[in-house]
Design an enzyme around this catalytic site. Structure first.
Site, PDB file in Angstrom:
ATOM      1  N   ASP A 191       0.931  -1.283   0.000  1.00 24.69           N
ATOM      2  CA  ASP A 191       0.074   0.022   0.224  1.00 24.69           C
ATOM      3  C   ASP A 191       1.080   1.409   0.066  1.00 24.69           C
ATOM      4  O   ASP A 191       1.707   1.578   1.122  1.00 24.69           O
ATOM      5  CB  ASP A 191      -0.859  -0.162   1.254  1.00 24.69           C
ATOM      6  CG  ASP A 191      -1.773   1.168   1.545  1.00 24.69           C
ATOM      7  OD1 ASP A 191      -1.440   2.186   0.594  1.00 24.69           O
ATOM      8  OD2 ASP A 191      -2.662   1.141   2.269  1.00 24.69           O
ATOM      9  N   GLN A 194       0.839   6.604   0.743  1.00 21.61           N
ATOM     10  CA  GLN A 194       1.518   7.598   1.470  1.00 21.61           C
ATOM     11  C   GLN A 194       2.868   7.756   1.237  1.00 21.61           C
ATOM     12  O   GLN A 194       3.876   8.451   1.550  1.00 21.61           O
ATOM     13  CB  GLN A 194       1.693   7.573   3.031  1.00 21.61           C
ATOM     14  CG  GLN A 194      -0.050   7.661   3.340  1.00 21.61           C
ATOM     15  CD  GLN A 194      -0.607   8.896   3.014  1.00 21.61           C
ATOM     16  OE1 GLN A 194      -0.158   9.946   2.714  1.00 21.61           O
ATOM     17  NE2 GLN A 194      -1.924   8.822   3.080  1.00 21.61           N
ATOM     18  N   LYS A 217      -3.862  11.874  -4.198  1.00 18.75           N
ATOM     19  CA  LYS A 217      -2.769  12.282  -3.071  1.00 18.75           C
ATOM     20  C   LYS A 217      -1.510  12.703  -3.669  1.00 18.75           C
ATOM     21  O   LYS A 217      -0.811  13.058  -3.007  1.00 18.75           O
ATOM     22  CB  LYS A 217      -2.699  11.164  -2.103  1.00 18.75           C
ATOM     23  CG  LYS A 217      -3.834  10.622  -1.580  1.00 18.75           C
ATOM     24  CD  LYS A 217      -3.339   9.371  -0.386  1.00 18.75           C
ATOM     25  CE  LYS A 217      -4.591   8.711  -0.042  1.00 18.75           C
ATOM     26  NZ  LYS A 217      -5.347   9.161   0.994  1.00 18.75           N
ATOM     27  N   CYS A 358      -8.733   5.939   9.541  1.00 16.27           N
ATOM     28  CA  CYS A 358      -9.114   4.688   9.056  1.00 16.27           C
ATOM     29  C   CYS A 358      -8.110   3.616   9.186  1.00 16.27           C
ATOM     30  O   CYS A 358      -7.462   2.861   8.420  1.00 16.27           O
ATOM     31  CB  CYS A 358      -9.072   4.840   7.548  1.00 16.27           C
ATOM     32  SG  CYS A 358     -10.512   5.683   6.818  1.00 16.27           S
TER      33      CYS A 358
HETATM   34  C1  LIG Z   1      -1.995   4.396   3.727  1.00  9.80           C
HETATM   35  C2  LIG Z   1      -3.277   4.471   3.007  1.00  9.80           C
HETATM   36  N1  LIG Z   1      -3.966   3.504   2.409  1.00  9.80           N
HETATM   37  C3  LIG Z   1      -4.921   3.416   1.741  1.00  9.80           C
HETATM   38  C4  LIG Z   1      -5.718   4.683   1.952  1.00  9.80           C
HETATM   39  C5  LIG Z   1      -7.059   4.706   0.888  1.00  9.80           C
HETATM   40  O1  LIG Z   1      -6.875   5.821  -0.192  1.00  9.80           O
HETATM   41  P1  LIG Z   1      -7.918   5.916  -1.013  1.00  9.80           P
HETATM   42  O2  LIG Z   1      -9.162   6.540  -0.220  1.00  9.80           O
HETATM   43  O3  LIG Z   1      -7.566   6.833  -1.951  1.00  9.80           O
HETATM   44  O4  LIG Z   1      -8.367   4.615  -1.882  1.00  9.80           O
HETATM   45  C6  LIG Z   1      -5.186   5.645   2.332  1.00  9.80           C
HETATM   46  C7  LIG Z   1      -5.904   7.136   2.362  1.00  9.80           C
HETATM   47  O5  LIG Z   1      -5.837   7.940   3.342  1.00  9.80           O
HETATM   48  C8  LIG Z   1      -3.930   5.803   2.878  1.00  9.80           C
HETATM   49  O6  LIG Z   1      -3.447   6.626   3.578  1.00  9.80           O
END
Ligand SMILES: Cc1ncc(COP(=O)(O)O)c(C=O)c1O
Length: 401
Positions: A191, A194, A217, A358
């Site tokens: 993932d 960030q 982002k 989240c």
């Molecule tokens: C580490 C991480 N993973 C996944 C996501 C999910 O991103 P998205 O809302 O663009 O799917 C985020 C969003 O803040 C995030 O910071």
């Protein structure tokens, strides 16, 4: 060195005096990216890969070129390895839903994962009888590689990690974790929501199988993102959606899916957003990702150290600036983080995020609080803005008596 004053001119939203420190949730979008999307609507607004006419040809070329640009940005071997998605979440779901799972397959995830890279694996466990093991970092959010070495065994099918924690900004040693996983025959999902916006990420160097990120982002439009799939791995993923654009051939009895990114982008895609993302990676490349990281390290250090010095403020995340991005999570006395965020907005137009981000497992297991206030910086933030945040936080902390 980034010329922050020049950069700021490209964001009309900043001219209103807001101090935007919520880029980890979604970044601002600069004029060149908006101009590129407008160019599509003004000059070649048509569907892609579906017309012989010149507008469709141009739109198709621009959309394919955007894949090439993103692939180059990540140093992927081929533009066919980059699927355009709406966001990181979609990319991660494509992997979790698309792999064929066997009962007893083991998945290794971490306490630091965002829900988007966590509950999908819990669901695989529920649906397919997979086993899920969770690796814990130390209280600064830093992993010990021996914990991965211990957790990953011969039954491990997949290892899912966050490259950078969105809750406390800690950076994971992705390359080393991938090495351990690969040595035991496990797939790796990163993932990179960030990391890709803030540092040079080279998918061939990291050598992961899958890597998801969000275009919104990293100066791209909302509704844009990407999933890197390492070459031959695409064949192992059954696309969640199939239909127009995803086929090689169809007859009355059967269908054959095509290869590369078209295999996963069913129906008319978000064309303007994809083209906008292509422009966003050009924009970041022109700034230089090394310069982006240097700027953010400088600002991030000031933010973290400054907050830490304020009485009653507790900061979370790694002490060493090399181990974190320019994102600091903090709490003030026993104030609710939402009240802190509201006070900053009302008093100085400072926009930060508050809550659990989240990442409830991180909040429960590492932070030991319901939530935090979080300031996350990007290329358009200035030293002066960080100083305003710090002085305002001092006032808030002082008002607690
Ligand atoms: C580490 C991480 N993973 C996944 C996501 C999910 O991103 P998205 O809302 O663009 O799917 C985020 C969003 O803040 C995030 O910071």
């Amino acid at each position: 060195m980034l010329d922050v004053n020049k950069i700021r001119m490209e964001y009309p939203i900043l001219q209103s005096g807001v101090i935007y420190m919520d880029s980890a949730a979604s970044s601002l979008t600069p004029e060149p990216v908006l101009d590129k999307m407008t160019e599509f609507y003004h000059q070649y607004r048509a569907n892609i890969d579906r017309g012989i006419h010149q507008l469709s040809q141009r739109a198709s070329e621009e959309y394919a070129l955007a894949h090439e640009k993103v692939a180059r940005f990540l140093n992927a071997k081929s533009d066919e390895d980059v699927v355009m998605t709406r966001n990181t979440t979609e990319g991660l779901n494509i992997v979790a839903n698309g792999l064929k799972w066997n009962k007893g397959d083991k998945i290794v995830a971490t306490v630091m994962d965002h829900h988007s890279n966590f509950i999908i694996w819990q669901r695989v466990k529920q649906r397919h009888g997979a086993k899920l093991e969770i690796v814990r970092p130390n209280e600064q959010g830093l992993f010990n590689l021996t914990d991965f070495d211990r957790a990953i065994d011969d039954s491990t099918r997949l290892v899912a990690i966050p490259h950078v924690s969105n809750a406390i900004g800690s950076i994971a040693p992705a390359r080393d974790i991938v090495k351990i996983a690969a040595s035991k025959g496990a797939l790796t999902v990163i993932d990179a929501a960030q990391s890709v916006p803030h540092m040079k990420v080279d998918v061939r160097e990291v050598d992961c199988d899958f890597l998801a990120f969000s275009g919104h982002k990293m100066c791209g439009p909302t509704g844009s993102g990407g999933l890197y799939i390492k070459g031959e791995m695409a064949e192992q993923i059954e696309p969640s959606y199939i239909g127009g654009g995803t086929i090689q051939d169809v007859s009355l009895g059967e269908y054959q899916l095509t290869s590369g990114w078209r295999r996963f982008e069913a129906g008319t895609p978000a064309i303007a957003e994809g083209i906008g993302l292509g422009r966003a990676v050009d924009y970041l490349t022109q700034l230089g990702m090394e310069n982006v990281r240097t700027h953010e390290m400088e600002l991030g250090r000031k933010l973290y150290e400054g907050l830490k010095e304020i009485e009653k403020v507790k900061v979370y995340g790694p002490e060493d600036p090399e181990n974190r991005v320019a994102l600091t999570s903090f709490n003030v006395g026993d104030l609710n983080p939402h009240d802190v965020a509201l006070a900053l907005d009302v008093s100085k137009k400072i926009m930060i995020r508050s809550g659990h981000h989240c990442a409830l497992p991180t909040m429960k297991e590492i932070i030991h609080a319901d939530g935090t206030a979080r300031a996350s910086l990007y290329i358009y933030n200035s030293v002066e803005e960080v100083e305003v945040l710090l002085s305002t936080m001092e006032e808030i902390a002082r008002s607690l008596g």
